[in-house]
Design a protein around this motif. Structure first.
Motif, PDB file in Angstrom:
ATOM      1  N   UNK A   1       0.848  -1.186   0.000  1.00  0.00           N
ATOM      2  CA  UNK A   1       0.000   0.000   0.000  1.00  0.00           C
ATOM      3  C   UNK A   1       0.888   1.242   0.000  1.00  0.00           C
ATOM      4  N   UNK A   2       0.465   2.295  -0.710  1.00  0.00           N
ATOM      5  CA  UNK A   2       1.271   3.519  -0.677  1.00  0.00           C
ATOM      6  C   UNK A   2       1.393   4.074   0.746  1.00  0.00           C
ATOM      7  N   UNK A   3       2.530   4.670   1.026  1.00  0.00           N
ATOM      8  CA  UNK A   3       2.749   5.337   2.317  1.00  0.00           C
ATOM      9  C   UNK A   3       1.800   6.525   2.442  1.00  0.00           C
ATOM     10  N   UNK A   4       1.598   7.236   1.313  1.00  0.00           N
ATOM     11  CA  UNK A   4       0.654   8.355   1.262  1.00  0.00           C
ATOM     12  C   UNK A   4       0.224   8.559  -0.184  1.00  0.00           C
TER      13      UNK A   4
ATOM     14  N   UNK B   1      -5.323   3.354 -14.103  1.00  0.00           N
ATOM     15  CA  UNK B   1      -3.946   3.649 -13.692  1.00  0.00           C
ATOM     16  C   UNK B   1      -3.844   3.812 -12.180  1.00  0.00           C
ATOM     17  N   UNK B   2      -4.825   4.475 -11.579  1.00  0.00           N
ATOM     18  CA  UNK B   2      -4.817   4.673 -10.126  1.00  0.00           C
ATOM     19  C   UNK B   2      -4.988   3.336  -9.409  1.00  0.00           C
ATOM     20  N   UNK B   3      -5.905   2.504  -9.887  1.00  0.00           N
ATOM     21  CA  UNK B   3      -6.109   1.188  -9.258  1.00  0.00           C
ATOM     22  C   UNK B   3      -4.822   0.368  -9.285  1.00  0.00           C
ATOM     23  N   UNK B   4      -4.131   0.388 -10.417  1.00  0.00           N
ATOM     24  CA  UNK B   4      -2.867  -0.347 -10.540  1.00  0.00           C
ATOM     25  C   UNK B   4      -1.828   0.212  -9.577  1.00  0.00           C
ATOM     26  N   UNK B   5      -1.678   1.532  -9.551  1.00  0.00           N
ATOM     27  CA  UNK B   5      -0.669   2.162  -8.688  1.00  0.00           C
ATOM     28  C   UNK B   5      -0.967   1.912  -7.213  1.00  0.00           C
ATOM     29  N   UNK B   6      -2.228   1.987  -6.825  1.00  0.00           N
ATOM     30  CA  UNK B   6      -2.592   1.732  -5.427  1.00  0.00           C
ATOM     31  C   UNK B   6      -2.251   0.299  -5.027  1.00  0.00           C
TER      32      UNK B   6
ATOM     33  N   UNK C   1     -13.630  14.517   1.449  1.00  0.00           N
ATOM     34  CA  UNK C   1     -14.267  13.213   1.702  1.00  0.00           C
ATOM     35  C   UNK C   1     -13.233  12.097   1.741  1.00  0.00           C
ATOM     36  N   UNK C   2     -12.238  12.145   0.856  1.00  0.00           N
ATOM     37  CA  UNK C   2     -11.263  11.051   0.770  1.00  0.00           C
ATOM     38  C   UNK C   2     -10.038  11.268   1.664  1.00  0.00           C
ATOM     39  N   UNK C   3      -9.831  12.495   2.130  1.00  0.00           N
ATOM     40  CA  UNK C   3      -8.592  12.825   2.851  1.00  0.00           C
ATOM     41  C   UNK C   3      -8.577  12.318   4.280  1.00  0.00           C
ATOM     42  N   UNK C   4      -7.394  11.878   4.700  1.00  0.00           N
ATOM     43  CA  UNK C   4      -7.144  11.578   6.111  1.00  0.00           C
ATOM     44  C   UNK C   4      -6.304  12.697   6.726  1.00  0.00           C
ATOM     45  N   UNK C   5      -5.609  13.462   5.872  1.00  0.00           N
ATOM     46  CA  UNK C   5      -4.793  14.598   6.295  1.00  0.00           C
ATOM     47  C   UNK C   5      -5.040  15.728   5.308  1.00  0.00           C
ATOM     48  N   UNK C   6      -5.259  16.941   5.828  1.00  0.00           N
ATOM     49  CA  UNK C   6      -5.420  18.118   4.958  1.00  0.00           C
ATOM     50  C   UNK C   6      -4.407  19.174   5.375  1.00  0.00           C
ATOM     51  N   UNK C   7      -3.748  19.759   4.383  1.00  0.00           N
ATOM     52  CA  UNK C   7      -2.810  20.838   4.668  1.00  0.00           C
ATOM     53  C   UNK C   7      -3.051  21.964   3.661  1.00  0.00           C
TER      54      UNK C   7
ATOM     55  N   UNK D   1     -12.511   5.187  -7.796  1.00  0.00           N
ATOM     56  CA  UNK D   1     -11.273   5.673  -7.188  1.00  0.00           C
ATOM     57  C   UNK D   1     -11.532   6.123  -5.759  1.00  0.00           C
ATOM     58  N   UNK D   2     -12.632   6.834  -5.535  1.00  0.00           N
ATOM     59  CA  UNK D   2     -12.968   7.252  -4.160  1.00  0.00           C
ATOM     60  C   UNK D   2     -13.074   6.045  -3.250  1.00  0.00           C
ATOM     61  N   UNK D   3     -13.713   4.994  -3.707  1.00  0.00           N
ATOM     62  CA  UNK D   3     -13.858   3.781  -2.888  1.00  0.00           C
ATOM     63  C   UNK D   3     -12.492   3.169  -2.586  1.00  0.00           C
ATOM     64  N   UNK D   4     -11.627   3.125  -3.578  1.00  0.00           N
ATOM     65  CA  UNK D   4     -10.291   2.565  -3.361  1.00  0.00           C
ATOM     66  C   UNK D   4      -9.482   3.407  -2.381  1.00  0.00           C
ATOM     67  N   UNK D   5      -9.642   4.721  -2.427  1.00  0.00           N
ATOM     68  CA  UNK D   5      -8.871   5.611  -1.556  1.00  0.00           C
ATOM     69  C   UNK D   5      -9.256   5.462  -0.087  1.00  0.00           C
ATOM     70  N   UNK D   6     -10.446   4.941   0.184  1.00  0.00           N
ATOM     71  CA  UNK D   6     -10.905   4.788   1.570  1.00  0.00           C
ATOM     72  C   UNK D   6      -9.964   3.898   2.382  1.00  0.00           C
ATOM     73  N   UNK D   7      -9.198   3.069   1.717  1.00  0.00           N
ATOM     74  CA  UNK D   7      -8.304   2.131   2.395  1.00  0.00           C
ATOM     75  C   UNK D   7      -6.892   2.697   2.599  1.00  0.00           C
TER      76      UNK D   7
END
Length: 173
Positions: free
Chosen positions: A2-5, A64-69, A142-148, A88-94
């Motif tokens: 899984x990606x670090x971020x 491409x995003x699904x593959x990279x994730x 909605x998808x973010x765990x960290x916002x800056x 993609x939003x669903x995949x990002x939830x993880x």
């Protein structure tokens, strides 16, 4: 695996600048889903938009995003519109998702309202950028765990903030 971020945000938020710097700070590899799309399609994103249309581009992007994730362990930067796709939003939830937030003035200044950005081309690019922010910011949140917020901050300041916030719990003790 899984990606670090995963880094998301509108054009001009700093994904292409902050992403590689964050990867270096975390000691991991950087990957950009837009680069993956260009490599896979053999043509620029602007050309894909112009020749095939946005729906065709979004389908390539989602794949491409699904593959990279699934296969990347470092920092992954997504194109600005990637989180708009429900799959993609669903995949990002993880995943740990970093939202680089940029205001209208800073975003317009940074993008220069470039013709290289297909969704900002048109008669009134500033109004188009505002509309893009209005539509996308709620999705990014909605998808973010960290916002800056990136306005009036250097890439180094943003990376230092994120690296501290993303450090494993045991490293913070």
């Amino acid at each position: 695996m899984s990606p670090r971020a995963v880094v998301v945000g509108p054009p001009g938020s700093g994904k292409s600048t902050v992403g590689p710097l964050l990867a270096a700070a975390l000691g991991v590899e950087f990957r950009d889903s837009d680069d993956d799309i260009v490599a896979r399609a053999g043509r620029s994103i602007s050309d894909i938009f112009a020749e095939d249309g946005e729906p065709a581009f979004r389908a390539l992007e989602e794949e491409a995003v699904a593959t990279a994730l699934a296969e990347h362990e470092g920092v992954l930067s997504l194109g600005g519109g990637a989180p708009l796709t429900p799959g993609t939003r669903a995949r990002l939830a993880e995943h740990t998702v970093v939202f680089l937030n940029v205001g209208l003035a800073a975003g317009v200044q940074r993008t220069g309202l470039s013709g290289a950005r297909p969704l900002l081309a048109g008669v009134n690019p500033r109004a188009t950028f505002k509309k893009l922010l209005d539509e996308r910011v709620p999705v990014y949140r909605e998808v973010a765990t960290v916002e800056v917020v990136t306005d009036e901050r250097t890439p180094a300041e943003i990376v230092a903030d994120l690296a501290a916030r993303l450090a494993p719990a045991e490293a913070k003790e």
